[in-house]
Write a protein that holds these residues in place. Structure first.
Motif, mmCIF file in Angstrom:
data_model
loop_
_atom_site.group_PDB
_atom_site.id
_atom_site.type_symbol
_atom_site.label_atom_id
_atom_site.label_comp_id
_atom_site.label_asym_id
_atom_site.label_seq_id
_atom_site.Cartn_x
_atom_site.Cartn_y
_atom_site.Cartn_z
ATOM 1 N N GLY A 25 0.763 -1.249 0.000
ATOM 2 C CA GLY A 25 0.000 0.000 0.000
ATOM 3 C C GLY A 25 0.789 1.293 0.000
ATOM 4 N N ALA A 26 2.102 1.241 0.062
ATOM 5 C CA ALA A 26 2.892 2.475 0.003
ATOM 6 C C ALA A 26 3.099 2.871 -1.455
ATOM 7 C CB ALA A 26 4.243 2.278 0.688
ATOM 8 N N ARG A 27 3.359 4.150 -1.662
ATOM 9 C CA ARG A 27 3.699 4.604 -3.012
ATOM 10 C C ARG A 27 5.080 5.265 -2.955
ATOM 11 N NH1 ARG A 27 0.973 8.581 -0.793
ATOM 12 N NH2 ARG A 27 1.325 10.741 -1.383
ATOM 13 N N ARG A 28 5.844 5.072 -4.012
ATOM 14 C CA ARG A 28 7.211 5.626 -4.060
ATOM 15 C C ARG A 28 7.159 7.086 -4.458
ATOM 16 N NH1 ARG A 28 11.604 6.336 -7.481
ATOM 17 N NH2 ARG A 28 10.420 5.690 -9.301
ATOM 18 N N ASN A 29 7.858 7.921 -3.708
ATOM 19 C CA ASN A 29 7.988 9.340 -4.037
ATOM 20 C C ASN A 29 9.306 9.509 -4.797
ATOM 21 O OD1 ASN A 29 8.581 12.069 -4.127
ATOM 22 N ND2 ASN A 29 7.769 12.491 -2.092
ATOM 23 N N PRO A 30 9.241 9.693 -6.108
ATOM 24 C CA PRO A 30 10.474 9.777 -6.902
ATOM 25 C C PRO A 30 11.337 10.992 -6.554
ATOM 26 C CG PRO A 30 8.547 10.262 -8.255
ATOM 27 C CD PRO A 30 8.043 9.818 -6.915
ATOM 28 N N GLN A 31 10.734 12.024 -5.972
ATOM 29 C CA GLN A 31 11.484 13.229 -5.597
ATOM 30 C C GLN A 31 12.581 12.907 -4.576
ATOM 31 O OE1 GLN A 31 9.012 16.306 -3.963
ATOM 32 N NE2 GLN A 31 10.674 17.807 -3.886
ATOM 33 N N PHE A 32 12.338 11.909 -3.725
ATOM 34 C CA PHE A 32 13.298 11.546 -2.688
ATOM 35 C C PHE A 32 13.800 10.119 -2.868
ATOM 36 C CE2 PHE A 32 10.513 14.797 -0.790
ATOM 37 C CZ PHE A 32 11.467 15.788 -0.593
ATOM 38 N N SER A 33 13.935 9.698 -4.110
ATOM 39 C CA SER A 33 14.390 8.346 -4.433
ATOM 40 C C SER A 33 15.484 8.408 -5.481
ATOM 41 C CB SER A 33 13.222 7.509 -4.964
ATOM 42 O OG SER A 33 12.175 7.423 -4.024
ATOM 43 N N ASP A 34 16.411 7.469 -5.394
ATOM 44 C CA ASP A 34 17.444 7.321 -6.420
ATOM 45 C C ASP A 34 17.884 5.864 -6.419
ATOM 46 O OD1 ASP A 34 19.261 7.022 -4.252
ATOM 47 O OD2 ASP A 34 19.962 9.083 -4.390
ATOM 48 N N ASP A 35 19.068 5.573 -6.925
ATOM 49 C CA ASP A 35 19.498 4.175 -6.993
ATOM 50 C C ASP A 35 20.069 3.660 -5.670
ATOM 51 O OD1 ASP A 35 21.784 5.745 -7.159
ATOM 52 O OD2 ASP A 35 22.736 4.513 -8.689
ATOM 53 N N THR A 36 20.072 4.500 -4.617
ATOM 54 C CA THR A 36 20.559 4.073 -3.302
ATOM 55 C C THR A 36 19.483 4.128 -2.219
ATOM 56 O OG1 THR A 36 21.277 6.300 -2.640
ATOM 57 C CG2 THR A 36 22.881 4.934 -3.829
ATOM 58 N N ALA A 37 18.347 4.751 -2.534
ATOM 59 C CA ALA A 37 17.295 4.929 -1.532
ATOM 60 C C ALA A 37 15.964 5.194 -2.215
ATOM 61 C CB ALA A 37 17.632 6.100 -0.602
ATOM 62 N N ALA A 38 14.881 4.867 -1.490
ATOM 63 C CA ALA A 38 13.552 5.183 -1.996
ATOM 64 C C ALA A 38 12.689 5.639 -0.826
ATOM 65 C CB ALA A 38 12.913 3.970 -2.673
ATOM 66 N N CYS A 39 11.920 6.673 -1.072
ATOM 67 C CA CYS A 39 10.979 7.174 -0.090
ATOM 68 C C CYS A 39 9.628 6.528 -0.383
ATOM 69 C CB CYS A 39 10.877 8.694 -0.177
ATOM 70 S SG CYS A 39 9.685 9.404 0.978
ATOM 71 N N MET A 40 9.153 5.713 0.550
ATOM 72 C CA MET A 40 7.879 5.021 0.403
ATOM 73 C C MET A 40 6.862 5.715 1.301
ATOM 74 S SD MET A 40 8.994 2.964 -1.837
ATOM 75 C CE MET A 40 7.496 2.040 -2.125
ATOM 76 N N VAL A 41 5.772 6.179 0.711
ATOM 77 C CA VAL A 41 4.800 7.014 1.407
ATOM 78 C C VAL A 41 3.554 6.201 1.760
ATOM 79 C CG1 VAL A 41 3.398 9.105 1.238
ATOM 80 C CG2 VAL A 41 5.648 9.022 0.135
ATOM 81 N N PHE A 42 3.239 6.158 3.053
ATOM 82 C CA PHE A 42 2.009 5.515 3.523
ATOM 83 C C PHE A 42 0.889 6.530 3.693
ATOM 84 C CE2 PHE A 42 4.899 2.088 4.624
ATOM 85 C CZ PHE A 42 4.140 0.976 4.337
ATOM 86 N N SER A 43 1.243 7.743 4.070
ATOM 87 C CA SER A 43 0.256 8.810 4.244
ATOM 88 C C SER A 43 0.994 10.144 4.167
ATOM 89 C CB SER A 43 -0.454 8.678 5.599
ATOM 90 O OG SER A 43 0.409 9.063 6.659
ATOM 91 N N ASP A 44 0.269 11.227 4.330
ATOM 92 C CA ASP A 44 0.901 12.542 4.307
ATOM 93 C C ASP A 44 1.926 12.722 5.423
ATOM 94 O OD1 ASP A 44 -0.598 13.264 2.103
ATOM 95 O OD2 ASP A 44 -2.093 14.371 3.266
ATOM 96 N N THR A 45 1.819 11.931 6.463
ATOM 97 C CA THR A 45 2.711 12.104 7.612
ATOM 98 C C THR A 45 3.618 10.911 7.892
ATOM 99 O OG1 THR A 45 0.968 11.342 9.107
ATOM 100 C CG2 THR A 45 1.150 13.733 8.763
ATOM 101 N N ILE A 46 3.438 9.799 7.179
ATOM 102 C CA ILE A 46 4.231 8.591 7.443
ATOM 103 C C ILE A 46 4.983 8.175 6.182
ATOM 104 C CG2 ILE A 46 4.193 6.182 8.177
ATOM 105 C CD1 ILE A 46 1.503 6.842 9.586
ATOM 106 N N HIS A 47 6.307 8.213 6.277
ATOM 107 C CA HIS A 47 7.178 7.856 5.164
ATOM 108 C C HIS A 47 8.215 6.845 5.648
ATOM 109 C CE1 HIS A 47 5.581 11.824 4.269
ATOM 110 N NE2 HIS A 47 5.816 11.590 3.001
ATOM 111 N N VAL A 48 8.567 5.910 4.790
ATOM 112 C CA VAL A 48 9.620 4.949 5.090
ATOM 113 C C VAL A 48 10.719 5.140 4.057
ATOM 114 C CG1 VAL A 48 10.223 2.508 5.292
ATOM 115 C CG2 VAL A 48 7.993 3.307 6.089
ATOM 116 N N MET A 49 11.895 5.450 4.548
ATOM 117 C CA MET A 49 13.060 5.554 3.672
ATOM 118 C C MET A 49 13.757 4.200 3.694
ATOM 119 S SD MET A 49 13.087 8.638 2.450
ATOM 120 C CE MET A 49 14.673 8.512 1.626
ATOM 121 N N ILE A 50 13.744 3.530 2.545
ATOM 122 C CA ILE A 50 14.475 2.273 2.439
ATOM 123 C C ILE A 50 15.794 2.592 1.743
ATOM 124 C CG2 ILE A 50 12.538 0.675 2.640
ATOM 125 C CD1 ILE A 50 12.334 0.595 -0.384
#
Length: 142
Positions: A25-50
């Motif tokens: 259910g998360a969506r990737r935010n390409p603005q904060f993603s590259d080939d070393t990390a991805a910002c996965m958004v669960f809601s407007d206030t909850i993000h997981v940086m992998i």
């Protein structure tokens, strides 16, 4: 602006982890993603940086924990219903995670299950009955 949380997790395979988190259910935010990390958004206030281990290691002098062997953190994520708890755990299992490494808990007013992502990080989707919480003076004081 609402306070936000960014959970940072080291992952062995970034592409596999992106696919896993999208499947639950998360969506990737390409603005904060590259080939070393991805910002996965669960809601407007909850993000997981992998982050790849190399990228994660740049932020800490400590050894990266093996989440399959040690407990580093348990991440609880609220849902709107019991069925959403079950759906998230089922989706995690289908996407390569492990369902219910900890037995499900059903207290009537609160229900939660758990899953491990492909790297062993434990997530706990949880539902709480808003009426039960609103009527509990001890919960409100906490």
């Amino acid at each position: 602006m609402a306070q936000m949380i960014f959970v940072n997790l080291p992952v062995a395979d970034l592409d596999r982890s992106i696919a896993f988190y999208e499947a639950i259910g998360a969506r990737r935010n390409p603005q904060f993603s590259d080939d070393t990390a991805a910002c996965m958004v669960f809601s407007d206030t909850i993000h997981v940086m992998i982050l790849t281990h190399a990228k994660f290691g740049a932020f800490t002098p400590k050894t990266i924990a093996d989440a399959r062997a040690t407990s580093e953190v348990l991440i609880a994520l609220s849902t709107d219903s019991r069925s959403e708890v079950d759906a998230m755990v089922d989706a995690a299992a289908r996407a390569g995670g492990s369902a219910d490494p900890v037995p499900p808990q059903d207290h009537g007013f609160m229900y939660n299950r758990s899953f491990e992502d492909p790297d062993g990080h434990i997530w706990e989707p949880v539902w709480m009955d808003p009426a039960a919480v609103a009527g509990n003076e001890e919960t409100q004081a906490a």
